[in-house]
Design a protein around this motif. Structure first.
Motif, PDB file in Angstrom:
ATOM      1  N   UNK A   1       0.864  -1.192   0.000  1.00 11.90           N
ATOM      2  CA  UNK A   1       0.000   0.000   0.000  1.00 11.90           C
ATOM      3  C   UNK A   1       0.898   1.239   0.000  1.00 11.90           C
ATOM      4  N   UNK A   2       0.547   2.189  -0.871  1.00 11.05           N
ATOM      5  CA  UNK A   2       1.328   3.415  -0.950  1.00 11.05           C
ATOM      6  C   UNK A   2       0.418   4.633  -0.995  1.00 11.05           C
ATOM      7  N   UNK A   3       0.963   5.749  -0.504  1.00 10.17           N
ATOM      8  CA  UNK A   3       0.299   7.041  -0.669  1.00 10.17           C
ATOM      9  C   UNK A   3       0.927   7.710  -1.884  1.00 10.17           C
ATOM     10  N   UNK A   4       0.103   8.018  -2.872  1.00 11.23           N
ATOM     11  CA  UNK A   4       0.626   8.439  -4.170  1.00 11.23           C
ATOM     12  C   UNK A   4       0.729   9.960  -4.272  1.00 11.23           C
ATOM     13  N   UNK A   5       1.967  10.440  -4.347  1.00 11.25           N
ATOM     14  CA  UNK A   5       2.211  11.869  -4.563  1.00 11.25           C
ATOM     15  C   UNK A   5       2.691  12.084  -5.993  1.00 11.25           C
ATOM     16  N   UNK A   6       2.619  13.329  -6.422  1.00 10.07           N
ATOM     17  CA  UNK A   6       3.001  13.618  -7.807  1.00 10.07           C
ATOM     18  C   UNK A   6       3.927  14.827  -7.868  1.00 10.07           C
ATOM     19  N   UNK A   7       4.825  14.799  -8.824  1.00 12.85           N
ATOM     20  CA  UNK A   7       5.737  15.938  -9.026  1.00 12.85           C
ATOM     21  C   UNK A   7       5.306  16.793 -10.203  1.00 12.85           C
TER      22      UNK A   7
ATOM     23  N   UNK B   1       4.849   7.849  -0.015  1.00 13.35           N
ATOM     24  CA  UNK B   1       5.059   7.147   1.254  1.00 13.35           C
ATOM     25  C   UNK B   1       4.743   5.673   1.022  1.00 13.35           C
ATOM     26  N   UNK B   2       5.725   4.799   1.374  1.00 11.83           N
ATOM     27  CA  UNK B   2       5.454   3.352   1.288  1.00 11.83           C
ATOM     28  C   UNK B   2       4.769   2.951   2.587  1.00 11.83           C
ATOM     29  N   UNK B   3       3.464   2.887   2.562  1.00 11.36           N
ATOM     30  CA  UNK B   3       2.733   2.661   3.810  1.00 11.36           C
ATOM     31  C   UNK B   3       2.861   1.213   4.278  1.00 11.36           C
ATOM     32  N   UNK B   4       2.764   0.273   3.346  1.00 14.64           N
ATOM     33  CA  UNK B   4       2.995  -1.142   3.699  1.00 14.64           C
ATOM     34  C   UNK B   4       3.914  -1.743   2.639  1.00 14.64           C
ATOM     35  N   UNK B   5       5.063  -2.244   3.105  1.00 14.07           N
ATOM     36  CA  UNK B   5       5.979  -2.932   2.190  1.00 14.07           C
ATOM     37  C   UNK B   5       5.960  -4.424   2.498  1.00 14.07           C
TER      38      UNK B   5
END
Lengths: 1034, 519
Positions: free
Chosen positions: B265-271, B390-394
């Motif tokens: 699970x990740x929180x997806x940010x953008x540049x 953010x790598x919420x769950x790896x």
């Protein structure tokens, strides 16, 4: 001037036509044995009076005077008595007594208590009124060089505070009736001839017969859910029975700035900056003389106004048709800050038969307003005129200087029309830059058109019963066109060319049906009123923006011309309809005009509220006792005394409607993005607002005790009122617990109380040719927020600059939108004082010359939690006074207004821009070393000084709004030219201001936001105007 | 008289008509506003709504500086708050110093962001009719996300209100329910989610950001583990299949591995937005501004691909030592670097002087560092446009949780296997401890493997008083003379600090709410 000529030509033709018509009407049916003739004139002015009714007493036989004031009537015997009557004049009786010529000089009727006052859905004699209503008559509004009627109303009435949001032409007004009864809009309900209108800025004085302000609950409760902020009821001029009149008003004015503010000169500025440790580039060459930017932004600006009316009528048909044109330029910005306003009015009434009468009052108005950015501390034009670098010239005669290039490099520098580059400061930067250059790059304004009116039919099926059905409408459209060229004034003040267009329109209609029954039974006088009202308002807007422009010229400043239009333009818009359905009734009763009683009830249902909460009920009762009518009352100098009291409730729906369509709904907004695993943006739709089905109107409850007195046969009248008014359920943003999971929209949580004393005093006297008239009003109001959301310490108000957050607040126990900031206690004189202070207080690092900031919460550190009340924009009391003197054709008038105890925040200085220029007292009063002063700070002061009580100034002012001298040419001269009246006048409007405030103008409405009242972000000052004018009547 | 009657008749008829005509005019449509009652009706609505729920995973600035990831990191022994001084972002300083209180805006924000996420999930679960597979899946995603948000809240706050639908104003005054009840709801949501969600491999490439069966099983295992149901937890973790560790640890945090094989699970940010300095503070940004906040303030270090940051969240010496004690240079050098290393790049920098830096420990962070490659390359200010997720769950977290579940269930074999899978990737040799040594090894492995990912502090709390006090309740002697004189072990009070306080604003707004002990 060309326009005036055209008017004159047309006028002559029309005039002769009307004269012929009216002569026919006037002299149609008279033939009896003995003929009496004569001339009727005004005893005051000597001018002839057309349209005076001449009646043989005890008969229905009569006539009216013609255009020259002459009459001719056949009488039956020498015993006959002629009764001369004319509105606004005392009726006179003359026995014929064998005379064949009877000339009459009519005296003005100065019995103020016999005046008829408009109340909602009816009218009443002032002497039997149980409500608190103030009136202004047309004559007080005429000839004032006001851009709008609101402005002309300033200072006229007790309990009515009107502050301009700006001095620029066409700007709005911040109006409060009996104090700020809301944290949101305090605008009253405006009604013109029975029709609700959004405001009255489009009316010209020529159209207005009178204005009544319904102040207490007893008078406003008949307007229920919309009356809480008071009601302004405008009656437009109607034609009168008698020969037709043509009236032309012309006014020309020259406006100038009227301000004591001076900013630092170049030398002062350089010295101040050096002390502050602010230095220029070493390669910059200073001019020998600096630019006075304050003088550069101000200019002389003309204004002119023309109004032409035709009025008259027969017993059955009356008309008033007229038009006006106003053209006013601004003292800052000239044509770029101007208004052109045109209006046409068509009022007509006709008695169809013995039981039906119709009337139609319509007007059309068109506005063209150009405006500049003002009252903004982020680069407003007026603010820039204060803070701009005096070393920068308006333009460079010989190209961009090397130091500018060295500072900013080769940039998109702009030139004026002569090809000279606009001056660029290397020191004052950010949003602030060359205001003259900036104005040249920005273009825009709006066009608004407006049709308003109502048609009514009144039938009288039986004696005393009148049933009225009135259908009114307003259709308005608005087009705002803004565009700017690209520019570079400094690194942060550089923008591309863009265009923004907004269309909006509205269509409101109102259908009202009401019946009024009046009956006299012996000494009992009863009036019953019952009615329904349906009001619908449909409005929408469409706005589009585009950037950049193919070429920054006006012809291409349209969305169609934006390159790559699909990508580079965007649009928003919506359209909604709101409806209001109402039922109302009123009982008015008096016994011998001595014991007075009135009760009203209104029920309102609004579509903007949820179904469960839709209906509100608003009652009122009032009573009066005319003591002077009692047998035990023995008349001394006091001939009239009435005690009255009222209680009632009103609603205010405007805050809910202002909150927008669907304010009570839970809503979802689709408009943001989230990046998926391949880097594509996905659109999301988030719930943005919780539902609040309980949303309801603000409700005010008001009690009023009043006293009306008449002395010396009513020559002196006094009205005094004490009121206390509480408005609850103010709309604020809700603060639900966060675990609810979404922000709230508006909730009803807030209460404000206003308690006040109002006194209105008038004295009129006429002695022979000498007539004088004095009026005075006094208002003192205590405003206090009595409840705020208990989850918040206070409701946040407006911010100033980037560092002064919630400089105003609504908090329990304080005046609404009081000023919050740091409290200071003198100036640090030396390091020892600083060191002693720092033993207890941290959080900042003061130096000698900085103000001593008080750690009010005692937590040992200076943070915004140390903000306390440092001022209030509300006056302790306000006065207005007018003195009028008439003598043999000359008239002289002085009108003055004062406001005392209100404070102003000088908000155009910025903590984050210490290099900005400042008012010169920052230099002259500054701390320069130990012992130099304990009241003003050093150059280079810590920024907290700019968010402290040192920025709060006494905003009390006394303004002589008008000094006017007029002359009516004698009728003996005018008669020959066929003119019935010609008055010439000169006037000094807003010429004299007495204030301690050191900004441009202490009158600061702030903006349309109530929470910005009294905050001077560089507000556009009200100009002084030299006016000449004439009034011509045929 | 007849005429009068006629007139009266007409007048009354008129009034009657008016009354009839107006009474039904008060129902007006509201245009331009999408109301919740009419939304959640179509497949498109469902898609739009679930995106809004994911978006709460990235709401690190919705309420000013308050990153749910950073908030969990600051109290831990991984590092210090840093910043420009003791008053720079006081909310973050307080979290580092164990001086947080119920008015701490960052604590309040993490509470709020998670409940906002729950609300959005609730709206979908409550309003969307599961009439086709897509909608069933979206409801499953909403349940998985709701479970995630509740897991965050219950871990950080203990007993909390259980909200499963949109509340009416009359229902705002909620009370807290016991943790067990929250766990029960999380289990129920995850059981539903597991049954409808596809495997990650079944999602399209673009949809890899969505909660999958693996996400739900991980969270299910975690909630069981937290309740001490070790066998069931291990069973759930066993079902997390189709993932693998990225070969090179340093690559895990690179842009190329976003939503990669290790991502649960990740929180997806953008540049890409691109933001300029007219920054929309206090809104929901698409970029990860905390990367800039937490970037090393020493100036750019192009040799490491870093641009200058704003100096928050410096690593501790303890973490550096932990890597070295394990002989783990691979993960160490992907996670942090020392001042000494920095100076080898900056030997010519005469201005460098860290001696006055607040909270500075002579180490800089590389994990989630302010890498030039992660930000906007199209001319927008680089400081403002990091796209780092953010790598919420790896998957390595899943393996270590599985190891823990087996270890606690007295099955050292599979526990060692899972542990060693993580170690092998770091280039470390297999180990075979048992009993307390096994748990100690797992704890240490989590410390280094998951540093700065928001796990450490509440792991320590979960492992109990003695572990937490041993690791956190130590007054670390200053390793450096400048800046912050000490870390705040003395301030640590397990009873109080095992949970955050309920935000004071919610206690004020809902009188039925109670406060956690010690606040």
């Amino acid at each position: 001037m060309h326009k005036i000529k055209i008017y004159n030509v047309r006028l002559k033709g029309l005039m002769s036509m009307f004269l012929m018509l009216l002569t026919l009407i006037s002299f149609s049916a008279q033939a009896q044995n003995q003929v009496v003739s004569g001339k009727v004139t005004s005893a005051t002015t000597g001018e002839t009076l057309p349209g005076v009714s001449v009646l043989i007493k005890g008969t229905a036989t009569g006539t009216v005077t013609n255009l020259d004031g002459d009459y001719k009537i056949s009488v039956n015997s020498d015993d006959d008595v002629l009764v001369f009557s004319f509105i606004g004049m005392k009726a006179q009786e003359m026995s014929v007594g064998g005379r064949s010529t009877i000339d009459v000089g009519m005296l003005d009727d100065i019995t103020a208590l016999e005046e008829i006052v408009v109340v909602g859905y009816g009218s009443q004699k002032k002497s039997v009124l149980t409500a608190a209503i103030s009136s202004v008559k047309a004559e007080d509004l005429a000839n004032f060089s006001a851009g709008s009627v609101d402005q002309a109303l300033q200072g006229r009435m007790a309990g009515v505070e009107i502050v301009p949001t700006s001095g620029s032409p066409g700007a709005g007004y911040n109006i409060k009736i009996r104090g700020a009864g809301s944290n949101g809009s305090t605008a009253p309900l405006y009604i013109v001839d029975g029709m609700r209108v959004p405001d009255i800025s489009w009316l010209d004085p020529f159209e207005i017969e009178g204005i009544e302000v319904l102040k207490d609950a007893a008078s406003a409760a008949i307007y229920g859910a919309e009356g809480a902020n008071g009601v302004v009821y405008v009656t437009t001029k109607k034609g009168e029975e008698g020969p037709g009149k043509i009236s032309y008003d012309f006014q020309f004015g020259v406006q100038n700035q009227n301000t004591p503010l001076e900013v630092m000169t170049l030398n002062q500025y350089e010295e101040y900056n050096a002390e502050a440790g602010i230095f220029r580039r070493s390669d910059e060459q200073l001019p020998s003389e600096g630019t006075n930017w304050k003088d550069e932004i101000f200019d002389t600006a003309p204004q002119q106004r023309h109004a032409l009316t035709f009025s008259g009528g027969t017993a059955d048909t009356k008309y008033m048709i007229g038009g006006y044109f106003l053209d006013q330029e601004g003292i800052v910005g000239g044509e770029d800050a101007s208004i052109n306003r045109y209006g046409l009015r068509f009022n007509i009434s006709h008695k169809v038969n013995d039981w039906a009468k119709i009337s139609s009052n319509y007007s059309f108005a068109k506005f063209e307003r150009q405006s500049i950015q003002e009252n903004s501390e982020f680069g407003g034009i007026v603010q820039s005129g204060i803070v701009m670098d005096p070393a920068t010239p308006v333009t460079y005669a010989n190209g961009i200087p090397s130091w500018v290039i060295n500072e900013y490099g080769e940039q998109n520098y702009k030139t004026d029309a002569n090809g000279n580059y606009w001056g660029i400061s290397t020191l004052v930067d950010g949003e602030n830059s060359n205001p003259i250059g900036k104005m040249a790059q920005i273009h825009g304004g709006f066009n608004a058109t407006f049709l308003q009116g109502a048609t009514a039919i009144t039938i009288t099926p039986i004696n005393g019963l009148e049933v009225t059905s009135r259908l009114g409408l307003i259709s308005g459209s608005f087009y705002n066109h803004y565009w700017q060229e690209d520019w570079f004034f400094n690194d942060r003040d550089t923008e591309g060319a863009r265009v923004s267009d907004t269309y909006s329109d509205y269509f409101n209609y109102q259908w009202e049906n009401f019946a009024s029954y009046t009956k006299q039974l012996g000494n009992h006088n009863v009036n019953l009123l019952a009615g329904t009202s349906f009001f619908s308002t449909e409005s929408g807007y469409l706005t589009g923006n585009g950037t950049t422009l193919l070429n920054p010229i006006s012809q291409l400043a349209y969305l169609d011309a934006v390159p790559n239009r699909i990508q580079n333009t965007n649009a928003q818009g919506t359209r909604n309809t709101n409806t209001l359905n109402s039922y109302f009734g009123r009982v008015t009763y008096n016994y011998k005009e001595k014991y007075l009683l009135s009760a009203t009830m209104r029920a309102d249902g609004s579509s903007v509220l949820s179904e469960a909460n839709r209906w509100g009920y608003f009652p009122s009762v009032s009573a009066g006792w005319v003591l002077s009518s009692e047998d035990f009352f023995s008349a001394g100098p006091m001939n009239f005394i009435k005690i009255r009291a009222s209680w009632g409730q009103n609603g205010s729906l405007s805050s809910v409607t202002n909150a927008g369509a669907g304010a009570s709904l839970a809503s979802v907004s689709a408009g943001f993005i989230y990046e998926d695993a391949e880097g594509n943006f996905l659109t999301g739709a988030e719930p943005i607002q919780l539902a609040n089905p309980n949303l309801t109107w603000e409700t005010s409850e008001q009690t009023d005790i009043g006293l009306d007195l008449g002395f010396f046969e009513d020559r002196l009248t006094v009205s005094a009122d004490y009121f206390w008014k509480t408005t609850k359920d103010l709309l604020v943003i809700g603060s639900p617990p966060a675990f609810v999971g979404n922000p709230a929209g508006f909730v009803n949580s807030g209460e404000v109380s206003n308690k006040g004393l109002e006194i209105e005093l008038g004295y009129k006297e006429q002695k022979g040719d000498f007539k004088y008239d004095f009026s005075f009003n006094f208002t003192a109001i205590r405003n206090e927020a009595t409840f705020v959301d208990p989850n918040k310490e206070f409701e946040q108000g407006t911010n100033i600059g980037i560092d002064w957050n919630s400089a105003t607040a609504m908090q329990e126990g304080f005046p609404i939108w009081y000023f919050r900031g740091y409290q200071t206690d003198g100036i640090f004189q030396n390091d020892a004082e600083v060191a002693a202070y720092q033993e207890d207080v941290g959080g900042w690092d003061p130096a000698p010359g900085d103000p001593i900031i008080v750690d009010t919460d005692g937590d040992g550190t200076i943070t915004p939690s140390d903000f306390v009340q440092i001022g209030s924009p509300h006056p302790d009391f306000a006065i207005g006074t007018t003195i009028k003197v008439d003598y043999k054709g000359f008239d002289f008038k002085i009108f003055a207004q004062g406001s005392f105890g209100n404070e102003v925040i000088m908000g155009f200085n910025r903590t984050d821009r210490p290099q900005n220029n400042k008012p010169d007292f920052f230099y002259t009063d500054r701390w320069t070393g130990e012992g130099s002063t304990n009241s003003w700070f050093r150059a280079g002061v810590d920024g907290r000084a700019y968010t402290s009580d040192l920025m709060v100034f006494d905003g009390s002012f006394f303004k002589i709004r008008q000094v006017q001298l007029g002359y009516n040419l004698p009728t003996s001269i005018l008669d020959k030219a066929g003119i019935s009246k010609l008055r010439l006048y000169v006037s000094l409007d807003n010429f004299f201001t007495f204030t301690k405030y050191k900004g441009f103008d202490p009158e600061i409405g702030g903006s349309n936001n109530a929470n910005s009242l009294g905050i001077d972000r560089g507000s556009y000052p009200v100009p002084k105007t030299f006016v000449t004018g004439l009034t011509l009547q045929f | 008289m007849k005429k009068k009657i006629a007139i009266l008749g007409v007048a009354s008829a008129l009034v009657a008509v008016v009354l009839a005509a107006c009474s039904d005019q008060l129902e007006q449509d509201v245009n331009g506003v999408s109301s919740i009652e009419t939304f959640y009706a179509t497949d498109d609505d469902a898609q739009l709504a679930i995106v809004a729920t994911y978006d709460m995973l990235t709401a690190d600035n919705l309420f000013d500086w308050a990153s749910p990831t950073l908030i969990k990191t600051l109290p831990s022994d991984e590092g210090t708050a840093g910043g420009g001084g003791s008053t720079d972002q006081p909310r973050y300083q307080a979290l580092d110093n164990f001086t947080w209180d119920s008015a701490n805006p960052a604590v309040q924000a993490t509470w709020q962001v998670n409940y906002y996420g729950i609300f959005r999930a609730n709206m979908i679960i409550e309003n969307l009719e599961p009439e086709n597979d897509l909608r069933k899946r979206i409801i499953g995603e909403a349940k998985a996300l709701r479970a995630y948000f509740y897991m965050e809240l219950v871990t950080q706050f203990g007993d909390i209100p259980l909200i499963l639908k949109g509340l009416e104003p009359t229902e705002f005054n909620q009370s807290r329910v016991a943790k067990a009840q929250i766990y029960e709801q999380i289990e129920a949501d995850l059981t539903d989610a597991v049954s409808v969600l596809p495997h990650k491999s079944e999602y399209s490439a673009a949809d890899q950001f969505r909660a999958s069966k693996g996400t739900a099983n991980t969270l299910l295992g975690k909630v069981l583990l937290y309740q001490g149901e070790y066998a069931d937890a291990a069973a759930a973790f066993e079902k997390v299949t189709g993932y693998s560790l990225v070969e090179n640890y340093a690559d895990v945090f690179k842009d190329s591995e976003e939503f990669g094989s290790e991502s649960v699970l990740e929180a997806s940010f953008s540049s890409k937005v691109p933001y300029d300095w007219n920054y929309p503070w206090g809104t929901r940004f698409e970029n990860n501004l905390h990367v800039q906040l937490m970037g090393a303030r020493a100036g750019s270090t192009p040799e490491l691909g870093l641009i200058a940051g704003w100096g928050f969240n410096y690593p501790s010496e303890k973490l550096w030592d932990a890597f070295n004690d394990m002989g783990d240079t691979e993960r160490r050098d992907a996670t942090m670097f020392s001042e000494a290393q920095y100076l080898t790049y900056k030997s010519t920098d005469p201005d460098f002087d860290g001696s006055t830096w607040w909270d500075y420990n002579r180490y800089f962070r590389l994990k989630y560092g302010s890498f030039d490659a992660e930000t906007n390359q199209d001319g927008a200010p680089k400081e403002l446009n990091y796209g780092t997720n953010w790598r919420l769950i790896r998957y390595s977290d899943v393996l270590l949780l599985k190891a823990e579940a087996y270890a606690m269930d007295n099955q050292p074999g599979p526990a060692q296997e899972a542990l060693n899978e993580v170690r092998r990737r770091a280039g470390l040799a297999d180990i075979t401890p048992t009993g307390n040594a096994l748990m100690a090894a797992i704890r240490q492995e989590r410390f280094v493997e998951l540093a700065f990912e928001g796990h450490r502090y509440f792991d320590l709390i979960r492992w109990g008083r003695s572990v937490a006090e041993a690791e956190l309740g130590v007054q670390v002697s200053p390793t450096f003379t400048g800046g912050d004189p000490a870390h705040y072990g003395d301030n640590f009070d397990f009873d109080k600090h095992q949970v955050f306080p309920i935000p004071i604003s919610d206690i004020a707004a809902a009188t039925n709410m109670t406060q956690n002990d010690g606040y």
